[in-house]
Design a protein around this motif. Structure first.
Motif, PDB file in Angstrom:
ATOM      1  N   SER A  42       0.819  -1.213   0.000  1.00  0.00           N
ATOM      2  CA  SER A  42       0.000   0.000   0.000  1.00  0.00           C
ATOM      3  C   SER A  42       0.851   1.261   0.000  1.00  0.00           C
ATOM      4  O   SER A  42       0.365   2.331  -0.309  1.00  0.00           O
ATOM      5  N   SER A  43       2.124   1.128   0.341  1.00  0.00           N
ATOM      6  CA  SER A  43       3.037   2.268   0.214  1.00  0.00           C
ATOM      7  C   SER A  43       4.439   1.726  -0.019  1.00  0.00           C
ATOM      8  O   SER A  43       4.779   0.624   0.404  1.00  0.00           O
ATOM      9  N   VAL A  49      -0.363   4.016  -2.163  1.00  0.00           N
ATOM     10  CA  VAL A  49      -1.309   3.428  -3.121  1.00  0.00           C
ATOM     11  C   VAL A  49      -2.624   3.213  -2.385  1.00  0.00           C
ATOM     12  O   VAL A  49      -2.659   2.519  -1.370  1.00  0.00           O
ATOM     13  N   THR A  50      -3.707   3.831  -2.884  1.00  0.00           N
ATOM     14  CA  THR A  50      -5.011   3.701  -2.233  1.00  0.00           C
ATOM     15  C   THR A  50      -6.060   3.282  -3.253  1.00  0.00           C
ATOM     16  O   THR A  50      -5.924   3.542  -4.453  1.00  0.00           O
ATOM     17  N   GLY A  51      -7.112   2.623  -2.778  1.00  0.00           N
ATOM     18  CA  GLY A  51      -8.264   2.285  -3.605  1.00  0.00           C
ATOM     19  C   GLY A  51      -8.045   1.177  -4.610  1.00  0.00           C
ATOM     20  O   GLY A  51      -8.887   0.953  -5.469  1.00  0.00           O
ATOM     21  N   GLY A  52      -6.934   0.478  -4.532  1.00  0.00           N
ATOM     22  CA  GLY A  52      -6.620  -0.585  -5.484  1.00  0.00           C
ATOM     23  C   GLY A  52      -5.144  -0.893  -5.416  1.00  0.00           C
ATOM     24  O   GLY A  52      -4.511  -0.702  -4.378  1.00  0.00           O
ATOM     25  N   SER A  80      -8.623  -3.528  -9.750  1.00  0.00           N
ATOM     26  CA  SER A  80      -8.969  -2.179  -9.303  1.00  0.00           C
ATOM     27  C   SER A  80      -7.695  -1.339  -9.321  1.00  0.00           C
ATOM     28  O   SER A  80      -6.819  -1.528  -8.469  1.00  0.00           O
ATOM     29  N   PRO A  81      -7.560  -0.419 -10.296  1.00  0.00           N
ATOM     30  CA  PRO A  81      -6.332   0.368 -10.366  1.00  0.00           C
ATOM     31  C   PRO A  81      -6.196   1.296  -9.164  1.00  0.00           C
ATOM     32  O   PRO A  81      -7.133   2.001  -8.807  1.00  0.00           O
ATOM     33  N   GLY A  82      -5.042   1.266  -8.546  1.00  0.00           N
ATOM     34  CA  GLY A  82      -4.821   2.117  -7.379  1.00  0.00           C
ATOM     35  C   GLY A  82      -4.500   3.542  -7.759  1.00  0.00           C
ATOM     36  O   GLY A  82      -4.055   3.832  -8.868  1.00  0.00           O
TER      37      GLY A  82
END
Length: 197
Positions: A42-43, A49-52, A80-82
């Motif tokens: 996520s990082s 990186v959020t939402g995907g 789901s593209p982040g």
């Protein structure tokens, strides 16, 4: 006397970099320092990186540009593209952002939305598009929505590719005015001193 003043002014301008590249790098990433990750965490580094998800690729099994090193697939591996955003929050000012985008290399076109300083741009790339550099100059007065972000449209795990992100700050015109004013004063003092000597 005028020649001496002109020489001092020209030398001072060259010394402080006016007339040459006077922009300062405030953020830069070519993704080489990260391990390949599908999907990415996520990082990583200076990014969230959020939402995907996004994928860090460029090593086997996904290396569409073997001499290019690592880069980002903006449509990760969970359909789901982040939203890929910098951790850095940029102060009010003028910036030049540069980045390289390429098509997915896997048979579909993709649209990438780039946001910075409350402004937004979209780039649509054919699947076979090779890396090319894009650039935007952005000015904003308040630090609202000032993370730089990239997001691929769609959600088929096959996205456009991102590399070589660079953000430079550009000195404001008022800064140049103050510098030139100071240089003119120095030249005047030198001229007066030479006349009195």
């Amino acid at each position: 006397m005028k020649v001496l003043s002109s020489m001092i002014l020209a030398a001072s301008i060259n010394a402080i970099g006016i007339g040459s590249a006077s922009a300062a790098v405030v953020f830069s990433d070519d993704f080489e320092s990260y391990s390949a990750a599908i999907p990415s965490a996520s990082s990583f580094g200076g990014w969230n990186v959020t939402g995907g998800t996004v994928d860090i690729i460029g090593d086997t099994p996904y290396d569409f540009f073997p001499s290019n090193g690592k880069y980002i697939d903006l449509d990760g591996s969970n359909s789901s593209p982040g939203l890929l955003s910098t951790n850095a929050i940029f102060a009010a000012g003028t910036y030049v952002i540069k980045f390289d985008l390429a098509g997915s290399q896997r048979g579909d076109s993709n649209t990438v939305t780039v946001n910075f300083g409350g402004q937004s741009w979209q780039y649509t790339l054919a699947s076979t598009a090779v890396f090319q550099q894009f650039s935007q100059t952005v000015s904003f007065l308040s630090p609202t929505n000032t993370a730089l972000s990239f997001q691929n449209g769609g959600g088929d795990n096959i996205g456009a590719l991102l590399d070589n992100v660079l953000v430079t700050s550009v000195p404001e015109p008022s800064t140049y005015g103050m510098i030139f004013g100071g240089l003119i004063m120095v030249a005047g003092m030198v001229a007066r001193k030479s006349r009195n000597a």
